[in-house]
Write a protein that holds these residues in place. Sequence first.
Motif, PDB file in Angstrom:
ATOM      1  N   ARG A   1       0.830  -1.199   0.000  1.00  0.00           N
ATOM      2  CA  ARG A   1       0.000   0.000   0.000  1.00  0.00           C
ATOM      3  C   ARG A   1       0.866   1.252   0.000  1.00  0.00           C
ATOM      4  NH1 ARG A   1      -5.488  -0.524   1.921  1.00  0.00           N
ATOM      5  NH2 ARG A   1      -6.039  -2.735   2.178  1.00  0.00           N
TER       6      ARG A   1
ATOM      7  N   THR B   1      -4.114   9.918   0.145  1.00  0.00           N
ATOM      8  CA  THR B   1      -4.599   8.603  -0.264  1.00  0.00           C
ATOM      9  C   THR B   1      -5.659   8.150   0.736  1.00  0.00           C
ATOM     10  OG1 THR B   1      -2.832   7.593   1.041  1.00  0.00           O
ATOM     11  CG2 THR B   1      -2.394   7.969  -1.287  1.00  0.00           C
TER      12      THR B   1
ATOM     13  N   ASP C   1      -3.315   3.226  -0.433  1.00  0.00           N
ATOM     14  CA  ASP C   1      -3.914   2.683  -1.657  1.00  0.00           C
ATOM     15  C   ASP C   1      -3.160   1.420  -2.048  1.00  0.00           C
ATOM     16  OD1 ASP C   1      -5.496   4.934  -1.636  1.00  0.00           O
ATOM     17  OD2 ASP C   1      -4.422   5.943  -3.270  1.00  0.00           O
TER      18      ASP C   1
ATOM     19  N   ILE D   1      -1.309  -1.119  -4.167  1.00  0.00           N
ATOM     20  CA  ILE D   1      -0.565  -0.984  -5.428  1.00  0.00           C
ATOM     21  C   ILE D   1      -0.082  -2.326  -5.969  1.00  0.00           C
ATOM     22  CG2 ILE D   1       0.169   1.376  -4.973  1.00  0.00           C
ATOM     23  CD1 ILE D   1       2.875   0.240  -4.084  1.00  0.00           C
TER      24      ILE D   1
ATOM     25  N   ARG E   1       3.656   5.691  -9.393  1.00  0.00           N
ATOM     26  CA  ARG E   1       2.288   6.088  -9.084  1.00  0.00           C
ATOM     27  C   ARG E   1       2.231   7.604  -8.967  1.00  0.00           C
ATOM     28  NH1 ARG E   1       1.725   1.575 -10.246  1.00  0.00           N
ATOM     29  NH2 ARG E   1       0.419  -0.062  -9.303  1.00  0.00           N
TER      30      ARG E   1
END
Length: 277
Positions: free
Chosen positions: A178, A213, A218, A220, A232
């Motif tokens: 994440r 985020t 988030d 990934i 990102r």
Amino acid sequence: MQRLILFFSCFVFFTACNEKPVIVPPFEAPVSNRVVLLEELTGVGCQNCPQGSAIAESLAESVFPGQVIIVGVHGNFLTEMLANSKYNFKNQDAVDLELYLKPWQGKPCASINRVLFEGEDQLANNKPGEWQGLVNDILQQPHQVELVFSHEFDAVSGELTVNVGIAPLMDIPQGEFRLTVMLTESHMIDPQKNGNIIEDDYEHNHVLRDIVTNFDGDVIGNSFTKGSNLTRTVTANIQEIVDGEWLPENMHIVVAIANTGGVGKDIMQAAEAHLME
């Protein structure tokens, strides 16, 4: 013979009393490319938190310079504004993050890379005297992921773009990786309980203002392969978030990569930059 015995007794007495000084070697931080995220669970109504903050600051500035990033999380406990408070450091992201890092026992406490250390049953440690040892333990572990980022900030429009590069340094076939991007602010003078008094001109630093985020990051990916780099991009508008309250010149961007697929919620690497750089 008696004189000989007396001499020997005196010799033993003075030798025993004349102890050799214990020489404690100076502490040397391990050489490591890892950067540790210290999330301090704190609050303006916590009378012992200034002592915890001072220890965290010492670790970041003196003991492990460049290897510790502090985020001050004013969540749901002891965070209500005081009588003369100008700022409200409590926000929904901080509340969610504090609950995410539970269980913990009182404040001050800190999550050190969100690691569940051996022999512990909590992610956050409420004994500031142990924080240095926990940071040191992490810095001696293998460096798994390199993390770099750049950013662009338009002070007029408030638009922020953060470009993140993630370079796995080893194969990690399973996990839940994440990406978290946070905004912090420092140099805010506002009341703080400190022992039995309220200190009106206390300087609050590293205060979590927003998580761009999801608060827990988030997702990934579910595996990392050495040499397979990822990128990102995360965007936000600070003016829409802060409604003109925050000072960009006092703000930092904090980026972290976590693996939440194990027992803990381990931060693998963190990085920080001034918003106005």
